[in-house]
Design a protein around this motif. Structure first.
Motif, PDB file in Angstrom:
ATOM      1  N   UNK A  73      -2.407 -10.305  14.578  1.00 22.55           N
ATOM      2  CA  UNK A  73      -2.670 -11.199  16.200  1.00 22.55           C
ATOM      3  C   UNK A  73      -0.678 -10.780  16.076  1.00 22.55           C
ATOM      4  N   UNK A  74      -0.058 -11.026  15.207  1.00 17.52           N
ATOM      5  CA  UNK A  74       1.345 -10.722  14.645  1.00 17.52           C
ATOM      6  C   UNK A  74       2.328 -10.446  13.537  1.00 17.52           C
ATOM      7  N   UNK A  75       3.205  -9.662  13.819  1.00 16.51           N
ATOM      8  CA  UNK A  75       3.025  -9.114  12.481  1.00 16.51           C
ATOM      9  C   UNK A  75       4.694  -9.776  12.271  1.00 16.51           C
ATOM     10  N   UNK A  87       8.677  -2.129  13.601  1.00 13.62           N
ATOM     11  CA  UNK A  87       7.342  -2.285  13.780  1.00 13.62           C
ATOM     12  C   UNK A  87       7.301  -3.879  13.843  1.00 13.62           C
ATOM     13  N   UNK A  88       7.903  -4.818  13.437  1.00 11.84           N
ATOM     14  CA  UNK A  88       7.231  -6.730  13.426  1.00 11.84           C
ATOM     15  C   UNK A  88       7.190  -6.878  15.354  1.00 11.84           C
ATOM     16  N   UNK A  89       6.953  -8.246  15.110  1.00 12.39           N
ATOM     17  CA  UNK A  89       6.900  -8.988  16.658  1.00 12.39           C
ATOM     18  C   UNK A  89       8.088 -10.068  16.140  1.00 12.39           C
ATOM     19  N   UNK A  90       7.993 -10.213  15.329  1.00  7.52           N
ATOM     20  CA  UNK A  90       8.631 -11.653  14.351  1.00  7.52           C
ATOM     21  C   UNK A  90       9.015 -11.325  13.305  1.00  7.52           C
ATOM     22  N   UNK A  91      10.290 -12.137  12.895  1.00  8.15           N
ATOM     23  CA  UNK A  91      10.036 -12.379  11.683  1.00  8.15           C
ATOM     24  C   UNK A  91      10.805 -13.275  11.006  1.00  8.15           C
ATOM     25  N   UNK A  92      10.261 -14.048   9.568  1.00  7.01           N
ATOM     26  CA  UNK A  92      10.499 -15.071   8.962  1.00  7.01           C
ATOM     27  C   UNK A  92      11.915 -15.094   8.357  1.00  7.01           C
ATOM     28  N   UNK A  93      12.842 -15.267   8.478  1.00  3.10           N
ATOM     29  CA  UNK A  93      13.718 -15.659   7.975  1.00  3.10           C
ATOM     30  C   UNK A  93      13.824 -17.568   6.970  1.00  3.10           C
ATOM     31  N   UNK A 110      11.260 -14.566  17.150  1.00  5.80           N
ATOM     32  CA  UNK A 110      10.959 -13.599  18.001  1.00  5.80           C
ATOM     33  C   UNK A 110      11.831 -12.369  18.101  1.00  5.80           C
ATOM     34  N   UNK A 111      10.667 -11.208  17.995  1.00  7.63           N
ATOM     35  CA  UNK A 111      11.262  -9.720  17.879  1.00  7.63           C
ATOM     36  C   UNK A 111      11.445  -9.438  19.626  1.00  7.63           C
TER      37      UNK A 111
END
Length: 356
Positions: free
Chosen positions: A112-114, A150-156, A171-172
């Motif tokens: 659902x997310x990337x 290609x990501x829908x969000x990022x985990x920093x 969130x992207x």
């Protein structure tokens, strides 16, 4: 250390290699090389989701870093654009949280997310994070990461100004979070930096135990060089095959002692890299942080240089054909050269070993 892959791990690697051979990433990439940065094909995303690979390191799946390492090696061998390690690490860290962000782990695992993992740079421009009330104010740039387009969000994963270690979901497309795509040698993956200047609400960030950021940095350093190992192994096979076919003075060039030595040197460097990287993967599954960091830097320093040398020798043995656009050698060499530099260069890991 006595170590060998289990039968299950060998089967896992063989299964992934078979899928990647059937859906050849290089063949898929070649028609679009001139159109812009590489993108992750939908069929590849579907595969890693349906195979459960993104959730491999979660407690529910019970996978190990050795399991993930054999998969990352296969993706490096095939020159895949899938950020498998970044997605698996992010999912595992999210699943550990006692925080609303934990829901993103399941979203990542089911496609659902990337949300890949990104880190602050270890040797580049600084990234600052400080709390303002319940919000977190972030400013600066991350280290280069793959497939952010290609990501829908990022985990920093970062350390705040008061030395608290934090995980932040961004969130992207968020205002103040720009994705700056880099021009690199690598034509098989996209590489980008997050340029950040934004405030993050409390439900999008949380503190994590001390040592988490160092652990994640070590993990990505391992997987970057494991990717290079996969590409190097493929170059060894291609070079040995070419040396057995290419004739000079009426006989295969592989019969000449100098070429034999080159091929043997390539095989030695590749197998030694594999041994050091497996040892680092085992250390990542352990609880001794000092031993883990030493094992990872020793492996990254050796494998980074060794795989780069393998690529150079492969080009030398192939001769003129190795320089052609149509041959896959340059795509694998480009990938290895970028892997050598990112998530800690060879010199950075050597300096860390000296200071250990």
């Amino acid at each position: 250390m006595d170590f060998a892959l289990s039968a299950e791990q060998e089967d896992l690697a063989a299964s992934e290699r078979a899928w990647l051979a059937k859906h050849d990433p290089i063949a898929a990439r070649r028609p679009t090389i001139d159109d812009g940065p590489a993108r992750v094909p939908d069929i590849a995303t579907q595969h890693v989701v349906e195979s459960g690979l993104i959730g491999l390191l979660t407690a529910d799946m019970g996978g190990t870093h050795v399991d993930l390492a054999v998969l990352v090696e296969e993706h490096g061998r095939a020159a895949s654009a899938v950020p498998l390690a970044e997605l698996a690490l992010a999912t595992a860290e999210l699943a550990k949280l006692d925080h609303p962000l934990a829901a993103q782990a399941e979203a990542n695992a089911n496609g659902t997310e990337s949300i890949p993992l990104v880190l602050a740079s270890v040797d580049g421009s600084p990234l600052t994070a400080e709390t303002v009330g319940e919000q977190l104010r972030i400013s600066g740039s991350t280290t280069p990461a793959t497939a952010l387009l290609d990501a829908t969000g990022f985990l920093l994963a970062a350390t705040s100004s008061d030395r608290t270690e934090i995980l932040v979901h961004i969130a992207a497309g968020s205002e103040g979070a720009g994705v700056r795509t880099l021009e690199t040698l690598d034509l098989t993956r996209s590489w980008s930096i997050l340029d950040l200047d934004l405030a993050v609400p409390a439900e999008r960030w949380t503190s994590v135990p001390t040592g988490t950021v160092a652990y994640l940095a070590d993990a990505l350093a391992l997987y970057r060089k494991m990717d290079a190992l996969g590409a190097a192994e493929r170059l060894v096979e291609q070079t040995v095959g070419y040396a057995g076919q290419r004739t000079q003075f009426g006989q295969p060039i592989g019969s000449f002692q100098a070429v034999k030595h080159h091929c043997a040197d390539m095989a030695l460097r590749t197998e030694a890299s594999r041994a050091s990287l497996w040892a680092a993967a085992v250390a990542l599954d352990g609880s001794d942080a000092a031993a883990r960091s030493t094992a990872v830097s020793a492996a990254a320093a050796y494998a980074g240089e060794a795989t780069s040398t393998v690529a150079s020798i492969a080009l030398q043995v192939h001769g003129g054909i190795g320089f052609t656009w149509e041959h896959d050698l340059h795509l694998l060499t480009r990938r290895i050269k970028v892997d050598e530099l990112l998530n800690g260069s060879v010199s950075w890991h050597r300096r860390r070993l000296v200071g250990a």
